[in-house]
Design a protein around this motif. Sequence first.
Motif, PDB file in Angstrom:
ATOM      1  N   MET A   8      16.058 -48.317 -13.099  1.00  0.00           N
ATOM      2  CA  MET A   8      16.302 -48.196 -14.543  1.00  0.00           C
ATOM      3  C   MET A   8      17.027 -49.430 -15.083  1.00  0.00           C
ATOM      4  N   ARG A   9      17.948 -49.976 -14.317  1.00  0.00           N
ATOM      5  CA  ARG A   9      18.734 -51.129 -14.760  1.00  0.00           C
ATOM      6  C   ARG A   9      17.922 -52.417 -14.743  1.00  0.00           C
ATOM      7  N   SER A  13       9.728 -55.074 -12.829  1.00  0.00           N
ATOM      8  CA  SER A  13       9.613 -56.410 -12.227  1.00  0.00           C
ATOM      9  C   SER A  13      10.904 -56.805 -11.513  1.00  0.00           C
ATOM     10  N   GLY A  14      12.054 -56.470 -12.081  1.00  0.00           N
ATOM     11  CA  GLY A  14      13.322 -56.796 -11.436  1.00  0.00           C
ATOM     12  C   GLY A  14      13.516 -56.026 -10.145  1.00  0.00           C
ATOM     13  N   TYR A  15      13.143 -54.746 -10.162  1.00  0.00           N
ATOM     14  CA  TYR A  15      13.265 -53.930  -8.958  1.00  0.00           C
ATOM     15  C   TYR A  15      12.311 -54.426  -7.877  1.00  0.00           C
ATOM     16  N   ARG A  16      11.090 -54.783  -8.276  1.00  0.00           N
ATOM     17  CA  ARG A  16      10.116 -55.324  -7.312  1.00  0.00           C
ATOM     18  C   ARG A  16      10.649 -56.612  -6.684  1.00  0.00           C
TER      19      ARG A  16
END
Length: 119
Positions: A8-9, A13-16
């Motif tokens: 969520m944060r 793309s950031g989590y990947r």
Amino acid sequence: YVQFYKFMRLGLSGYRELETNMMTNARIIREGMKCMMKHGKPRFVILDAGDEHCLPVVTAMLNPELQLAYDAIRLQYVIAESHWYVSAYKMQFTHPLTEQSEPLFRDREGDQTMFRIVV
């Protein structure tokens, strides 16, 4: 919950990118451990599935053929002196009904130790 919070944060793309980085670090550690030799034999036996369909965790044991004077639990304490945390275990469990120690795996001795590096 932690993964959901990060998702969520950071967004998709950031989590990947975060997960790709963690998997890359695990691969580098695993490959480095595979290269460590003693008397022409590998120092470690890698127990995890590698980079295919797994978590960013490296699971290994010291090569029993080398008959080293230490086990994974002693190695854990030495690594901890440099402020790294590596969890080491005996490959056995206590049966909840009989309270006897039994091996975790059919192909390994229960007294054998292993360790995990969670990236």
